[in-house]
Write an enzyme that holds these catalytic residues in place. Structure first.
Site, PDB file in Angstrom:
ATOM      1  N   ARG A  98     -10.122  -2.053  -6.146  1.00 23.38           N
ATOM      2  CA  ARG A  98      -9.020  -1.522  -5.323  1.00 23.38           C
ATOM      3  C   ARG A  98      -8.287  -0.440  -6.114  1.00 23.38           C
ATOM      4  O   ARG A  98      -7.957  -0.634  -7.287  1.00 23.38           O
ATOM      5  CB  ARG A  98      -8.065  -2.649  -4.929  1.00 23.38           C
ATOM      6  CG  ARG A  98      -6.793  -2.161  -4.261  1.00 23.38           C
ATOM      7  CD  ARG A  98      -6.243  -3.189  -3.290  1.00 23.38           C
ATOM      8  NE  ARG A  98      -4.820  -3.050  -3.048  1.00 23.38           N
ATOM      9  CZ  ARG A  98      -4.237  -2.109  -2.298  1.00 23.38           C
ATOM     10  NH1 ARG A  98      -4.974  -1.164  -1.719  1.00 23.38           N
ATOM     11  NH2 ARG A  98      -2.934  -2.085  -2.125  1.00 23.38           N
ATOM     12  N   GLU A 150      -0.210  15.545  18.780  1.00 25.46           N
ATOM     13  CA  GLU A 150       0.551  15.224  19.988  1.00 25.46           C
ATOM     14  C   GLU A 150      -0.354  15.050  21.201  1.00 25.46           C
ATOM     15  O   GLU A 150      -0.114  14.189  22.049  1.00 25.46           O
ATOM     16  CB  GLU A 150       1.538  16.355  20.295  1.00 25.46           C
ATOM     17  CG  GLU A 150       2.613  16.528  19.253  1.00 25.46           C
ATOM     18  CD  GLU A 150       3.448  15.289  19.106  1.00 25.46           C
ATOM     19  OE1 GLU A 150       3.133  14.489  18.219  1.00 25.46           O
ATOM     20  OE2 GLU A 150       4.392  15.103  19.875  1.00 25.46           O
ATOM     21  N   ASP A 200       0.842  -1.206   0.000  1.00 24.45           N
ATOM     22  CA  ASP A 200       0.000   0.000   0.000  1.00 24.45           C
ATOM     23  C   ASP A 200       0.880   1.261   0.000  1.00 24.45           C
ATOM     24  O   ASP A 200       0.387   2.363   0.211  1.00 24.45           O
ATOM     25  CB  ASP A 200      -0.953  -0.011   1.202  1.00 24.45           C
ATOM     26  CG  ASP A 200      -2.303   0.613   0.832  1.00 24.45           C
ATOM     27  OD1 ASP A 200      -2.659   0.584  -0.353  1.00 24.45           O
ATOM     28  OD2 ASP A 200      -2.994   1.140   1.727  1.00 24.45           O
ATOM     29  N   TYR A 232      -1.533  10.489  -1.601  1.00 26.41           N
ATOM     30  CA  TYR A 232      -0.465   9.468  -1.698  1.00 26.41           C
ATOM     31  C   TYR A 232      -1.055   8.081  -1.510  1.00 26.41           C
ATOM     32  O   TYR A 232      -0.495   7.081  -1.950  1.00 26.41           O
ATOM     33  CB  TYR A 232       0.653   9.791  -0.691  1.00 26.41           C
ATOM     34  CG  TYR A 232       0.789   8.904   0.534  1.00 26.41           C
ATOM     35  CD1 TYR A 232       1.570   7.736   0.488  1.00 26.41           C
ATOM     36  CD2 TYR A 232       0.177   9.216   1.740  1.00 26.41           C
ATOM     37  CE1 TYR A 232       1.717   6.930   1.614  1.00 26.41           C
ATOM     38  CE2 TYR A 232       0.330   8.423   2.867  1.00 26.41           C
ATOM     39  CZ  TYR A 232       1.086   7.269   2.802  1.00 26.41           C
ATOM     40  OH  TYR A 232       1.232   6.466   3.908  1.00 26.41           O
ATOM     41  N   ARG A 233      -2.245   8.054  -0.950  1.00 21.02           N
ATOM     42  CA  ARG A 233      -2.865   6.780  -0.584  1.00 21.02           C
ATOM     43  C   ARG A 233      -4.280   7.104  -0.130  1.00 21.02           C
ATOM     44  O   ARG A 233      -4.536   8.221   0.324  1.00 21.02           O
ATOM     45  CB  ARG A 233      -2.052   6.238   0.583  1.00 21.02           C
ATOM     46  CG  ARG A 233      -2.420   4.912   1.127  1.00 21.02           C
ATOM     47  CD  ARG A 233      -1.367   4.606   2.184  1.00 21.02           C
ATOM     48  NE  ARG A 233      -1.644   3.392   2.892  1.00 21.02           N
ATOM     49  CZ  ARG A 233      -0.977   3.004   3.979  1.00 21.02           C
ATOM     50  NH1 ARG A 233      -0.029   3.759   4.476  1.00 21.02           N
ATOM     51  NH2 ARG A 233      -1.268   1.873   4.569  1.00 21.02           N
ATOM     52  N   HIS A 293       4.504  13.998   2.872  1.00 25.93           N
ATOM     53  CA  HIS A 293       3.216  13.334   3.008  1.00 25.93           C
ATOM     54  C   HIS A 293       2.471  14.149   4.074  1.00 25.93           C
ATOM     55  O   HIS A 293       2.909  14.198   5.221  1.00 25.93           O
ATOM     56  CB  HIS A 293       3.371  11.917   3.529  1.00 25.93           C
ATOM     57  CG  HIS A 293       4.021  10.966   2.559  1.00 25.93           C
ATOM     58  ND1 HIS A 293       5.125  11.261   1.816  1.00 25.93           N
ATOM     59  CD2 HIS A 293       3.696   9.700   2.224  1.00 25.93           C
ATOM     60  CE1 HIS A 293       5.455  10.220   1.069  1.00 25.93           C
ATOM     61  NE2 HIS A 293       4.592   9.258   1.307  1.00 25.93           N
ATOM     62  N   TYR A 320      -7.187   7.768  18.795  1.00 27.16           N
ATOM     63  CA  TYR A 320      -8.604   7.363  18.786  1.00 27.16           C
ATOM     64  C   TYR A 320      -9.363   7.753  20.041  1.00 27.16           C
ATOM     65  O   TYR A 320     -10.590   7.664  20.077  1.00 27.16           O
ATOM     66  CB  TYR A 320      -8.725   5.860  18.509  1.00 27.16           C
ATOM     67  CG  TYR A 320      -8.240   5.510  17.111  1.00 27.16           C
ATOM     68  CD1 TYR A 320      -8.389   6.420  16.071  1.00 27.16           C
ATOM     69  CD2 TYR A 320      -7.621   4.312  16.836  1.00 27.16           C
ATOM     70  CE1 TYR A 320      -7.935   6.144  14.797  1.00 27.16           C
ATOM     71  CE2 TYR A 320      -7.164   4.021  15.554  1.00 27.16           C
ATOM     72  CZ  TYR A 320      -7.325   4.944  14.547  1.00 27.16           C
ATOM     73  OH  TYR A 320      -6.875   4.677  13.284  1.00 27.16           O
ATOM     74  N   GLU A 367      10.824   5.156   3.338  1.00 27.05           N
ATOM     75  CA  GLU A 367       9.972   5.012   2.138  1.00 27.05           C
ATOM     76  C   GLU A 367       9.988   3.523   1.780  1.00 27.05           C
ATOM     77  O   GLU A 367      10.886   3.034   1.090  1.00 27.05           O
ATOM     78  CB  GLU A 367      10.568   5.891   1.025  1.00 27.05           C
ATOM     79  CG  GLU A 367       9.780   5.943  -0.260  1.00 27.05           C
ATOM     80  CD  GLU A 367       8.388   6.560  -0.135  1.00 27.05           C
ATOM     81  OE1 GLU A 367       7.430   5.795   0.060  1.00 27.05           O
ATOM     82  OE2 GLU A 367       8.268   7.799  -0.251  1.00 27.05           O
ATOM     83  N   GLU A 393       0.699   5.442  18.945  1.00 21.65           N
ATOM     84  CA  GLU A 393      -0.121   6.406  18.202  1.00 21.65           C
ATOM     85  C   GLU A 393      -1.624   6.112  18.270  1.00 21.65           C
ATOM     86  O   GLU A 393      -2.439   6.924  17.821  1.00 21.65           O
ATOM     87  CB  GLU A 393       0.342   6.452  16.751  1.00 21.65           C
ATOM     88  CG  GLU A 393       0.085   7.791  16.114  1.00 21.65           C
ATOM     89  CD  GLU A 393       1.010   8.080  14.949  1.00 21.65           C
ATOM     90  OE1 GLU A 393       0.674   7.697  13.837  1.00 21.65           O
ATOM     91  OE2 GLU A 393       2.072   8.683  15.180  1.00 21.65           O
ATOM     92  N   TYR A 446       7.298   7.211  22.101  1.00 24.03           N
ATOM     93  CA  TYR A 446       6.907   6.294  21.013  1.00 24.03           C
ATOM     94  C   TYR A 446       7.513   6.751  19.685  1.00 24.03           C
ATOM     95  O   TYR A 446       7.885   5.934  18.842  1.00 24.03           O
ATOM     96  CB  TYR A 446       5.381   6.094  20.949  1.00 24.03           C
ATOM     97  CG  TYR A 446       4.612   7.032  20.042  1.00 24.03           C
ATOM     98  CD1 TYR A 446       3.948   8.127  20.553  1.00 24.03           C
ATOM     99  CD2 TYR A 446       4.530   6.802  18.662  1.00 24.03           C
ATOM    100  CE1 TYR A 446       3.233   8.989  19.729  1.00 24.03           C
ATOM    101  CE2 TYR A 446       3.822   7.655  17.829  1.00 24.03           C
ATOM    102  CZ  TYR A 446       3.178   8.752  18.370  1.00 24.03           C
ATOM    103  OH  TYR A 446       2.482   9.597  17.542  1.00 24.03           O
TER     104      TYR A 446
END
Ligand SMILES: Cc1cc2nc3c(=O)[nH]c(=O)nc-3n(C[C@H](O)[C@H](O)[C@H](O)COP(=O)(O)OP(=O)(O)OC[C@H]3O[C@@H](n4cnc5c(N)ncnc54)[C@H](O)[C@@H]3O)c2cc1C
Length: 515
Positions: free
Chosen positions: A510, A285, A166, A471-472, A434, A382, A176, A378, A365
């Site tokens: 996809r 953060e 991906d 980028y995705r 990115h 959530y 990368e 990370e 982290y």
């Protein structure tokens, strides 16, 4: 389950589906074919702002090797069954392990989790799709090998093959990931097994050391696509440097992004800073510190600039927080450290070293990720909004200060219009950025869900209008994102699909590719 309530692949009858499942059970074993709702639930756990039903699988199958996959491809061709491969299935925020279209059969490659080879002299590894970063990390530790790899933030549970196909990113000098992969084995829709690069030669021992082979280089077409199922991947490992010096530089103002990027770009291009630098906003953060949003916002809508300033002051977080590292010997790092100190002083940044960072979860982290040590730090993101809604909006920017400020302002305005916070970071490649934004919303709240969809849609179109592409992208927006790249590219992709997978059985849809 009665065939009436069942999710079936598009255009496939219940009778044919049952026959196909019987044939696949005979290949992989009954316990590795799931068709009932409950065991299938983990393959329909999405965070995107669309109905679960849109991405519900009809089945999941778990082959244990290339020969089983080849046989499954035969069955899939016979019954025109769409098969959606996942490696570790942790594409969280981009679609998780759920298929791109309703009714596809998830091919879960978790049982293929062998670390086939690690060459400590050449610093290479050859792995299967089910291998996790944690597993590879443990292997290197157990074998006392002073080798590092680059991994994404959810590294403790995700794996190198799924991430690389991906075109994901990590935080060491090898950040990368596609660039630092070397050689793939791919099962094609007709069951042929292709080895890319030098792997196509019999008895080759250069598969993991030379990427290009002879003639067209094919590896790229198996990333962000649906032209094959990747069953092995070579990757480069990095010798652990004698001296690793991670650091953070905090900046007080949102507009400082301009001078940060312009000051860091030359250091990154010249590889004084060799790793993928992260420039994280306060609100990225804060949840990982952790700060509770409800301590600063009580009503609906986006957080105010005043509240963001208060978070910075209360918790010692910068408006922007730069993470980078020096990788070398003590002597080279001492020399380069002077450059870092001078740049920080000239741009008004405050350096925090590893020693000064003790006790900070957010810094720790990041520092671990910069040396390829897997963790889940990370996931604090959530807890910011709660309610399990997240999609990544991830446009590419030039590594120029004016461009990053423009993108940040555009994103913040559009997010704010829909009541969402700007939770963003820039990850500096060599010449690009990115720009990764986590659009966090409460998925249990139908209004927020609708707004999140509309917000992503507006972001996508506003950015495309300025010439900024993703980028995705998540699977719910695959078609719309592909459309922003124009008709000629899409036509070529379709023609490749027709040639390699005429029955359209591998992950149709996809990245917007289908027949
Ligand atoms: C908090 C958080 C932080 C994140 N940070 C990062 C980050 O730093 N960098 C980053 O890159 N991502 C990040 N992500 C996104 C994502 O979780 C990772 O990229 C993760 O590595 C992807 O999951 P996976 O490796 O299990 O791949 P999978 O879910 O297995 O696969 C990813 C995609 O590739 C296709 N695919 C997988 N395997 C194959 C195969 N063998 N053959 C053909 N196609 C295949 C799948 O169809 C799927 O669409 C983050 C997510 C979260 C929740």
């Amino acid at each position: 389950m009665s065939s009436k309530n069942r999710t079936l692949p598009k255009g496939v009858t219940a009778g044919d589906f049952d026959k196909a499942m019987r044939e696949i059970r005979a290949i992989v074993g009954a316990e590795y074919v799931l068709v009932d709702e409950e065991p299938l639930a983990p393959y329909n756990k999405i965070m995107m702002p669309v109905a679960d039903a849109q991405h519900a699988p009809s089945a999941a199958v778990m082959p244990d090797g290339v020969e089983q996959i080849r046989k499954i491809m035969k069955v899939a061709n016979k019954y025109r069954l769409p098969v959606y491969p996942v490696s570790t299935g942790k594409n969280i925020g981009y679609g998780s392990a759920a298929p791109v279209e309703r009714g596809q059969i998830v091919m879960d490659l978790r049982r293929m989790n062998r670390i086939i080879e690690v060459d400590a002299d050449l610093c290479t590894a050859l792995v299967e799709p089910g291998v996790t970063y944690q597993q590879l990390y443990d292997y290197l530790q157990e074998h006392n090998l002073p080798l590092w790899f680059s991994c994404p933030a959810p590294s403790a549970i995700a794996g190198p093959v799924g991430n690389m196909v991906d075109r994901g990113v990590g935080y060491t000098p090898y950040g990368e990931h596609f660039m630092f992969s070397c050689g793939m084995e791919v099962v094609l829709a007709n069951g042929d097994v292709l080895r890319t690069g030098m792997g196509a030669m019999e008895n080759s021992n250069t598969w993991q050391v030379f990427k290009w082979g002879y003639g067209p280089t094919l590896d790229g077409i198996f990333t962000q696509s649906n032209y094959g199922i990747v069953t092995k991947m070579g990757m480069w490992l990095m010798p652990a440097p004698p001296d690793f010096r991670p650091f953070c530089i905090q900046y007080p103002n949102e507009t400082d992004i301009t001078k940060i990027v312009d000051a860091l770009r030359p250091l990154r291009i010249a590889m004084v800073i060799p790793n993928a630098v992260v420039i994280a906003h306060t609100l990225w953060e804060a949840p990982c510190t952790p700060v509770k949003r409800t301590d600063y916002v009580t009503g609906p809508g986006a957080i105010s600039d005043e509240a963001v300033l208060k978070i910075q002051a209360d918790h010692g977080i910068g408006a922007w927080n730069v993470y980078a590292g020096l990788y070398g010997t003590k002597e080279t790092n001492d020399a380069n450290w002077k450059i870092i100190e001078a740049v920080a002083a000239a741009t008004g940044g405050k350096i925090i070293t590893q020693e000064q960072s003790r006790g900070s979860q957010a810094l720790q982290y990041r520092f671990d990720l910069m040396k390829g040590k897997p963790n889940l730090g990370e996931f604090g993101l959530y807890n910011w909004r709660g309610g399990g809604g997240s999609i990544w909006f991830a446009p590419v920017s030039q590594a120029k200060g004016s461009e990053t400020l423009k993108q940040m302002k555009m994103a913040k305005d559009i997010l704010g219009k829909y009541g969402f916070d700007y939770v963003g970071e820039f990850i500096v490649g060599w010449r690009d950025m990115h720009h990764v934004i986590d659009l966090l919303y409460d998925r249990s709240d139908e209004t927020q869900k609708k707004n999140a969809y509309a917000c992503y849609d507006e972001l996508l179109h506003a950015f495309a209008k300025e010439g900024y592409g993703m980028y995705r992208a998540n699977t719910a927006f695959a078609e719309k994102v592909a459309a922003t790249y124009g008709p000629v590219k899409r036509d070529v992709e379709k023609r490749l699909k027709k040639a390699l997978d005429p029955n359209n059985i591998i992950a149709p849809g996809r990245c917007g590719i289908s027949l």
